[in-house]
Write an enzyme that holds these catalytic residues in place. Structure first.
Site, PDB file in Angstrom:
ATOM      1  N   CYS A   5       0.824  -1.210   0.000  1.00  0.00           N
ATOM      2  CA  CYS A   5       0.000   0.000   0.000  1.00  0.00           C
ATOM      3  C   CYS A   5       0.858   1.261   0.000  1.00  0.00           C
ATOM      4  O   CYS A   5       1.437   1.619   1.028  1.00  0.00           O
ATOM      5  CB  CYS A   5      -0.912  -0.032   1.227  1.00  0.00           C
ATOM      6  SG  CYS A   5      -1.847   1.479   1.437  1.00  0.00           S
ATOM      7  N   CYS A   8      -0.307   4.151   2.248  1.00  0.00           N
ATOM      8  CA  CYS A   8      -0.067   3.897   3.676  1.00  0.00           C
ATOM      9  C   CYS A   8       1.419   4.073   4.011  1.00  0.00           C
ATOM     10  O   CYS A   8       1.764   4.713   5.003  1.00  0.00           O
ATOM     11  CB  CYS A   8      -0.442   2.469   4.058  1.00  0.00           C
ATOM     12  SG  CYS A   8      -1.974   1.864   3.398  1.00  0.00           S
ATOM     13  N   ASP A   9       2.292   3.478   3.228  1.00  0.00           N
ATOM     14  CA  ASP A   9       3.685   3.318   3.650  1.00  0.00           C
ATOM     15  C   ASP A   9       4.700   4.133   2.855  1.00  0.00           C
ATOM     16  O   ASP A   9       5.869   4.178   3.231  1.00  0.00           O
ATOM     17  CB  ASP A   9       4.084   1.829   3.556  1.00  0.00           C
ATOM     18  CG  ASP A   9       3.191   0.942   4.418  1.00  0.00           C
ATOM     19  OD1 ASP A   9       2.627   1.458   5.403  1.00  0.00           O
ATOM     20  OD2 ASP A   9       3.062  -0.252   4.112  1.00  0.00           O
TER      21      ASP A   9
END
Ligand code: NDP
Length: 419
Positions: free
Chosen positions: A243, A246-247
């Site tokens: 993701c 997200c990261d």
């Protein structure tokens, strides 16, 4: 030594999942935390030959990791293995342990004709539960054996509003579940095995047990496809990610690789150029599957490069279990080369978890189709929310929003049924 042993580390969502299953069954186990204990780490490696936690033993049988434990539970072999090792449930509510039901449910709750059954317990399902419970629908949430969805295997969640310092994925889901439980949601912590939507009330099975409901909210989520490499699995969350939104933030000014040739890969690669010094897309063919507009955007981005006809052979890690590089095979020449990098984003598609509903609801590419500005599916009384019907956003916050919509849609639909 206890009959059941779990080697674990301090930050390890899969360890928590394994512990949860055994605790639910009332099985006592010995926990060996190898975080700062070299002797125990060596012992674990010597016993298992593996460099990943958790590692679980039942008696003399090496079960493997959390997924292996859950697979044994699904096949019904786990109870037999526990019994053979003399580690059958020793405390806790035996009935609840066997069925995965919340022990505190009021008598007759499960047998009643429910207003709404929610299948799945990620951000969408639990938000639907909160809203449905507050509307006094007393929802039953069949949350799955591995409850909580994809956030339970995510580390820092920095983009969920309301947490200025960020929050760990599992902790967020834990809070979410407590909130749903506070408003009288009944939980069954097992997988739905069969549904029958051909007539009302709708019927849902967990093994042999049947539950009936006037409406259904499907929030079974999606599972990111992985390449199926052991090294990828081992380094997930340590430089391997599924993701970008997200990261990606954690890889500022670093070289990042993205695997995949579809829209998701192009989108992730383009997004990652906000942070990375360079993004290299690895694709197994020499032309992309992505739509023309997404391709053009990626080709025009000076930070994105492409490695064609290539596949990741192995993700290389440091002793500290962080990604340090990749072994990449050129599929035309078979030549393997090593590439240094700190981050690998796998974007080879998501698989919505819809197998249970095949042939019952209108779907496209496996996703449940919902009406515009609504969570209504093609079947009256059945609603869908979250990643199972979202091909575009797939964020925790959008899933939560659609969970709220599903509960409100279900509530209104039920009201109209009565009049
Ligand atoms: P896709 O299935 O479209 O693409 C998956 C890509 O991964 C393909 O290029 C495929 O290669 C590759 N792949 C699959 N398996 C492997 C493997 N084991 N190893 C290496 N590569 C592999 O998935 P997406 O998630 O990209 O898209 C899903 C749907 O969502 C699509 O309909 C897409 O259009 C849509 N979408 C739309 C977006 C938008 O419009 N903004 C954004 C994201 C998705 P190959 O090409 O060789 O099969």
């Amino acid at each position: 030594m206890s009959d059941v042993v779990i080697y674990s580390k301090d930050w390890c969502p899969y360890c928590d999942r394994a512990k949860e299953l055994l605790e639910r069954k009332g099985v006592t186990f010995e926990l060996i935390d190898i975080t700062a204990d070299r002797a125990h780490e060596d012992e674990m490696i010597q016993r298992t030959g593996r460099y990943t936690v958790p590692q679980i033993f039942i008696g003399n049988t090496h079960v493997g990791g959390s997924d292996d434990l859950y697979a044994l539970d699904r096949s019904g072999e786990l109870d037999a293995l526990l019994a053979a090792a003399g580690a059958a449930p020793g405390n806790g509510d035996a009935e609840a342990a066997a069925t995965g039901e919340t022990a505190s449910l009021e008598a007759g709750f499960l047998e009643r004709l429910h207003d709404v059954i929610i299948i799945g317990s990620g951000p969408a399902g639990l938000t639907a539960a909160i809203y449905a419970a507050r509307a006094d629908l007393k929802p039953l949430c069949i949350e799955g054996a591995q409850a909580g969805g994809q956030l339970t295997i995510t580390t820092d969640v920095d983009n969920y509003p309301g947490f200025p310092e960020g929050i760990m994925g599992p902790e967020l889901m834990d809070q979410w579940r407590k909130q749903a439980a506070r408003f009288e949601t009944g939980f069954i912590t097992q997988d739905v095995t069969k549904v029958d939507f051909s007539q009302r009330p709708f019927r849902v099975w967990v093994g042999e047990k049947e539950y009936r409901s006037r409406s259904i909210i499907i929030s079974t989520g999606a599972t990111a496809r992985s390449m199926g490499l052991d090294s990828e699995k081992k380094l997930l969350g340590h430089g391997v990610s599924m993701c970008a939104t997200c990261d990606g933030f954690f890889f500022r000014d670093q070289v990042i690789y993205v695997v995949g040739g579809g829209d998701t890969a192009m989108e992730e690669a383009t997004f990652l150029t906000r942070f990375a010094s360079k993004v290299i897309v690895i694709h197994r063919r020499d032309n992309l599957r992505a739509s023309r507009i997404m391709q053009d955007k990626a080709f025009a981005n000076p930070k994105i490069e492409f490695l064609w006809d290539s596949a990741v052979e192995e993700v290389l890690g440091t002793e500290e279990n962080k990604v340090r590089g990749l072994k990449i095979r050129n599929l035309k020449t078979d030549v393997i080369t090593e590439h240094e990098c700190t981050g690998l984003f796998v974007a080879i598609g998501h698989k919505p978890n819809t197998d249970l509903f095949t042939g019952m609801l209108t779907m496209e590419h496996g996703y449940i189709i919902t009406e515009k500005d609504s969570t209504r599916t093609s079947l009256e009384g059945v609603f869908a929310c979250g990643d199972v019907q979202d091909t575009i956003y797939r964020q925790a916050v959008t899933a939560a929003g659609s969970g709220c919509m599903a509960a409100m849609d279900a509530e209104r639909w039920l009201e109209n049924q009565e009049s």
